[in-house]
Design a protein around this motif. Structure first.
Motif, PDB file in Angstrom:
ATOM      1  N   MET A  83       7.101 -26.976   3.061  1.00  0.00           N
ATOM      2  CA  MET A  83       8.072 -27.681   2.209  1.00  0.00           C
ATOM      3  C   MET A  83       8.243 -29.145   2.613  1.00  0.00           C
ATOM      4  O   MET A  83       8.780 -29.924   1.849  1.00  0.00           O
ATOM      5  CB  MET A  83       9.410 -26.955   2.219  1.00  0.00           C
ATOM      6  N   TYR A  84       7.794 -29.517   3.796  1.00  0.00           N
ATOM      7  CA  TYR A  84       7.884 -30.922   4.202  1.00  0.00           C
ATOM      8  C   TYR A  84       6.704 -31.728   3.661  1.00  0.00           C
ATOM      9  O   TYR A  84       6.668 -32.935   3.806  1.00  0.00           O
ATOM     10  CB  TYR A  84       7.905 -31.037   5.730  1.00  0.00           C
ATOM     11  N   LEU A  85       5.712 -31.011   3.089  1.00  0.00           N
ATOM     12  CA  LEU A  85       4.479 -31.685   2.686  1.00  0.00           C
ATOM     13  C   LEU A  85       4.414 -31.838   1.170  1.00  0.00           C
ATOM     14  O   LEU A  85       5.013 -31.030   0.441  1.00  0.00           O
ATOM     15  CB  LEU A  85       3.288 -30.866   3.174  1.00  0.00           C
TER      16      LEU A  85
ATOM     17  N   ILE B 241      11.049 -31.567  12.358  1.00  0.00           N
ATOM     18  CA  ILE B 241      12.290 -30.805  12.502  1.00  0.00           C
ATOM     19  C   ILE B 241      11.942 -29.410  12.986  1.00  0.00           C
ATOM     20  O   ILE B 241      11.202 -28.682  12.337  1.00  0.00           O
ATOM     21  CB  ILE B 241      13.023 -30.786  11.159  1.00  0.00           C
ATOM     22  N   ASN B 242      12.449 -29.047  14.156  1.00  0.00           N
ATOM     23  CA  ASN B 242      12.057 -27.766  14.760  1.00  0.00           C
ATOM     24  C   ASN B 242      13.076 -26.651  14.522  1.00  0.00           C
ATOM     25  O   ASN B 242      13.098 -25.668  15.252  1.00  0.00           O
ATOM     26  CB  ASN B 242      11.860 -27.931  16.278  1.00  0.00           C
ATOM     27  N   VAL B 243      13.923 -26.837  13.518  1.00  0.00           N
ATOM     28  CA  VAL B 243      14.952 -25.807  13.294  1.00  0.00           C
ATOM     29  C   VAL B 243      14.291 -24.440  13.090  1.00  0.00           C
ATOM     30  O   VAL B 243      13.375 -24.291  12.284  1.00  0.00           O
ATOM     31  CB  VAL B 243      15.782 -26.159  12.033  1.00  0.00           C
ATOM     32  N   THR B 244      14.719 -23.448  13.824  1.00  0.00           N
ATOM     33  CA  THR B 244      14.177 -22.092  13.700  1.00  0.00           C
ATOM     34  C   THR B 244      15.149 -21.131  14.359  1.00  0.00           C
ATOM     35  O   THR B 244      16.140 -21.564  14.948  1.00  0.00           O
ATOM     36  CB  THR B 244      12.778 -22.003  14.345  1.00  0.00           C
TER      37      THR B 244
HETATM   38  C1  LIG Z   1      11.363 -26.106  10.356  1.00  0.00           C
HETATM   39  S1  LIG Z   1      10.156 -25.652  11.511  1.00  0.00           S
HETATM   40  C2  LIG Z   1       9.789 -24.008  11.011  1.00  0.00           C
HETATM   41  C3  LIG Z   1       9.743 -23.036  12.167  1.00  0.00           C
HETATM   42  C4  LIG Z   1       9.522 -21.587  11.780  1.00  0.00           C
HETATM   43  N1  LIG Z   1       8.292 -21.393  11.101  1.00  0.00           N
HETATM   44  C5  LIG Z   1      10.676 -21.067  10.950  1.00  0.00           C
HETATM   45  O1  LIG Z   1      10.562 -20.896   9.747  1.00  0.00           O
HETATM   46  O2  LIG Z   1      11.740 -20.831  11.537  1.00  0.00           O
HETATM   47  C6  LIG Z   1       8.742 -26.565  10.961  1.00  0.00           C
HETATM   48  C7  LIG Z   1       7.695 -26.742  12.018  1.00  0.00           C
HETATM   49  O3  LIG Z   1       6.514 -27.228  11.419  1.00  0.00           O
HETATM   50  C8  LIG Z   1       5.881 -28.081  12.356  1.00  0.00           C
HETATM   51  N2  LIG Z   1       4.924 -28.960  11.650  1.00  0.00           N
HETATM   52  C9  LIG Z   1       5.200 -30.037  10.893  1.00  0.00           C
HETATM   53  N3  LIG Z   1       4.050 -30.588  10.469  1.00  0.00           N
HETATM   54  C10 LIG Z   1       3.037 -29.831  10.949  1.00  0.00           C
HETATM   55  C11 LIG Z   1       1.614 -29.899  10.853  1.00  0.00           C
HETATM   56  N4  LIG Z   1       1.009 -30.867  10.167  1.00  0.00           N
HETATM   57  N5  LIG Z   1       0.889 -28.960  11.496  1.00  0.00           N
HETATM   58  C12 LIG Z   1       1.505 -27.987  12.208  1.00  0.00           C
HETATM   59  N6  LIG Z   1       2.825 -27.874  12.340  1.00  0.00           N
HETATM   60  C13 LIG Z   1       3.592 -28.793  11.710  1.00  0.00           C
HETATM   61  C14 LIG Z   1       7.046 -28.823  12.983  1.00  0.00           C
HETATM   62  O4  LIG Z   1       6.689 -29.367  14.239  1.00  0.00           O
HETATM   63  C15 LIG Z   1       8.096 -27.717  13.100  1.00  0.00           C
HETATM   64  O5  LIG Z   1       8.065 -27.107  14.355  1.00  0.00           O
END
Ligand SMILES: C[S@@+](CC[C@H](N)C(=O)[O-])C[C@H]1O[C@@H](n2cnc3c(N)ncnc32)[C@H](O)[C@@H]1O
Length: 610
Positions: free
Chosen positions: A219-221, A72-75
């Motif tokens: 938070m995704y991990l 999720i690339n929300v930013t």
């Molecule tokens: C929700 S965005 C956050 C963007 C920015 N940091 C913000 O807070 O607005 C999360 C990003 O984490 C990246 N991501 C997810 N797993 C990752 C990993 N294992 N290594 C590097 N980036 C990762 C996703 O591709 C995504 O672009």
């Protein structure tokens, strides 16, 4: 277990992704991961993980779609604006103050998505240092696992809506508006940011970093993976470097790698880890000091000291005579001065309160002191006192035996204290255990709250991503609607320009189209006629006379059949009309209805002709 299959089916799918594509999602939280995968499965019409795995095998292009859904690339620029105020007012000035004037400042935006976070930092830094200094001293490493997001970040071109949060003066200074209404970030500042693919779980961290932003990514991990990445971050940061997390993220409990600087804004500082060498130096520095001798000065002084000692003391010579009994011993055991010089074994003290003769012999034989603890002795007021009795053999310089010293230390008080202390300790232990378990409960609750918080935030981001997709879909739909309206208007004007009454019926003979000329002729408005059964219309046209031709046309037996009929128009005037029935053909060449074209002043001819 979800509708899409068991947990182990999901693990099989993740394993397939890891081995097949080198993308390891096993460290991601299952809740949001399964939701995202299931969303993709729904799109391609797969109802369980295993059939979706087969689908991935057959349609390799689906991998990209799946990754785009999971990541999720929300930013946004200035996401959570108060945090950026804190960075500008506290973090950057403190960081700059601890660096030499020309020392480089290294920043890492980890999980940078489409670059808005890195560029926000660039603007803040350039505002503080000035463009020239900023370009000379600052390097921003912006990384993400998602190549597509990085392509967007490098292009640095953003829609007008995306720059909503950028303060107008900074928008003016650091963005250029191009012809298509998009905003392109300053070329000059763009050069300070290096975008690269980096997997936080698998790749080695960037080193010597002063400020590390990893927001809304951890938070995704799951907890283990977060801990593993944080350990790498502590390695990446320079001494006293700063770490910034997202607003729903916290460090795992017991993390001693970082210390909070401001918990509200999720700002932490790396705790300098001591090297092994440093630790050894610290312990070597505490080496012991010399002890002072408690030297007496003269025989009398020694005698007086022994006499005044708070411990009872007796001395027996090698021949078995009592040679010394100090004041305390005399008082304790009711000895008289005349007892000194008597054979020890003849005195009651030699066996009461404890058998001393054998102990003295044992001390001589072993040439070693021996002690008897907690010997009970009734005091003058009947209270039991507790004595610690120590027998010490005495030798001269040549190690020849001189005799033995017997000391009696009153340990009643210390024994009582000891018991009280033990009791208090037990109470403390119980209380500590209770505290410990309350603490553990609190920690668990805290962790649960934390993970709920993270879960809510991830759901929030998922919703935001879905919302963005819906908005795009909405745009497409509204474009289609406009096209459809235009097409309808065109059709309307065609019907109107035909100059004849046009009625279109479906195969059930319900009116689909009723043009204005039909209204002129029969007096019914289109909205009154449409949807009605043709046979039920109350108009002056003898519908039943037309039915054979209509049915033959719908049945495909006839084509362009014209029928001449006498009818009554809406003014009650009798008119002659020619009604032509033509089939309404669909894209599939099937007949979907019939078109009736009515000419109210037909040229003369036979009443009915095919
Ligand atoms: C929700 S965005 C956050 C963007 C920015 N940091 C913000 O807070 O607005 C999360 C990003 O984490 C990246 N991501 C997810 N797993 C990752 C990993 N294992 N290594 C590097 N980036 C990762 C996703 O591709 C995504 O672009």
């Amino acid at each position: 277990m979800s509708d899409a299959g068991s947990d182990s089916d999901l693990e099989l799918l993740l394993d397939y992704l890891r081995r097949g594509r080198g993308f390891d999602f096993t460290g991601y939280k299952r809740s949001s991961l399964s939701r995202r995968i299931e969303r993709r499965m729904q799109t391609v019409g797969m109802d369980n993980y295993l059939s979706y795995r087969d689908y991935l095998e057959v349609v390799p292009a689906e991998f990209t779609n799946l990754f785009n859904t999971i990541l999720i690339n929300v930013t946004s620029f200035y996401r959570d604006p108060p945090v950026w105020n804190y960075v500008a007012e506290e973090v950057l000035p403190r960081l700059l103050a601890q660096l030499q004037a020309d020392e480089p400042l290294r920043i890492w935006s980890a999980g940078c998505a489409s670059g808005e976070e890195a560029y926000t930092l660039a603007m803040l830094g350039a505002e503080q240092l000035g463009m020239e200094q900023f370009r000379e001293r600052v390097k921003i490493y912006a990384t993400d696992i998602d190549e597509e997001a990085l392509i967007h970040a490098r292009a640095a071109s953003y829609a007008a809506k995306a720059v909503d949060n950028v303060p107008p003066e900074l928008l003016e200074r650091y963005f250029e508006r191009n012809g298509q209404g998009t905003y392109v970030f300053s070329k000059e500042l763009r050069r300070t940011a290096i975008f690269g693919r980096h997997d936080l779980i698998q790749d080695a961290p960037i080193s010597r970093v002063d400020l590390l932003l990893c927001r809304n990514t951890l938070m995704y991990l799951n907890a283990d993976t977060q801990t593993h990445i944080l350990a790498r971050f502590s390695f990446a940061l320079r001494k006293r470097g700063y770490l910034l997390l997202g607003k729903a993220e916290l460090l795992p409990a017991h993390s001693n790698l970082f210390t909070p600087v401001d918990l509200k804004w999720r700002v932490f500082r790396a705790v300098p880890q001591r090297t092994l060498g440093e630790r050894l130096m610290v312990s070597a520095g505490t080496a012991g000091q010399g002890t002072a001798d408690a030297a007496g000065s003269g025989e009398r002084l020694r005698e007086a000291a022994v006499e005044a000692s708070p411990e009872g003391q007796l001395v027996v010579d090698a021949a078995g005579h009592l040679v010394l009994a100090n004041a305390k011993a005399r008082m304790l055991f009711s000895l008289g001065v005349d007892d000194v010089g008597k054979l020890f074994q003849d005195l009651e003290i030699s066996y009461r309160p404890v058998e001393l003769r054998s102990r003295i012999q044992q001390a001589y034989a072993e040439r070693h002191p021996s002690a008897v603890c907690e010997v009970e002795w009734p005091g003058p007021n009947g209270e039991v006192a507790y004595l610690e009795v120590q027998v010490t053999p005495l030798f001269d310089d040549t190690q020849a035996l001189l005799g033995a010293s017997v000391s009696f230390a009153n340990v009643t008080l210390s024994r009582r204290f000891q018991h009280e202390l033990e009791h208090a300790n037990r109470g403390l232990e119980d209380a500590y255990e209770e505290l410990q378990s309350t603490n553990e409960e609190l920690e668990t609750t805290n962790e649960e709250l934390q993970s709920t918080n993270e879960e809510l935030e991830t759901m929030n981001e998922e919703l935001q991503a879905t919302n963005e997709e819906l908005q795009a879909l909405n745009q497409v739909l509204s474009q289609r609607t406009t096209e459809l309206n235009q097409m309808n208007a065109l059709l309307e004007s065609i019907w109107a320009s035909v100059g004849r009454a046009v009625v279109v019926l479906d195969t059930e003979l319900r009116v689909m189209v009723w043009n204005h000329r039909s209204q002129d002729l029969w007096g019914l408005r289109p909205e009154e006629a449409q949807g009605q059964h043709f046979v039920n219309l109350d108009i002056g046209l003898p519908v039943e006379r037309l039915l054979p031709a209509i049915r033959a046309t719908i049945g495909g037996e006839d084509d362009h059949h014209a029928t001449l009929v006498e009818a009554t128009n809406r003014r009650g005037k009798t008119i002659h009309c020619q009604v032509t029935c033509s089939p309404l053909l669909g894209d599939d060449d099937e007949i979907h209805g019939v078109i009736l074209l009515t000419e109210d002043e037909p040229r003369q001819g036979p009443e009915s002709r095919p």
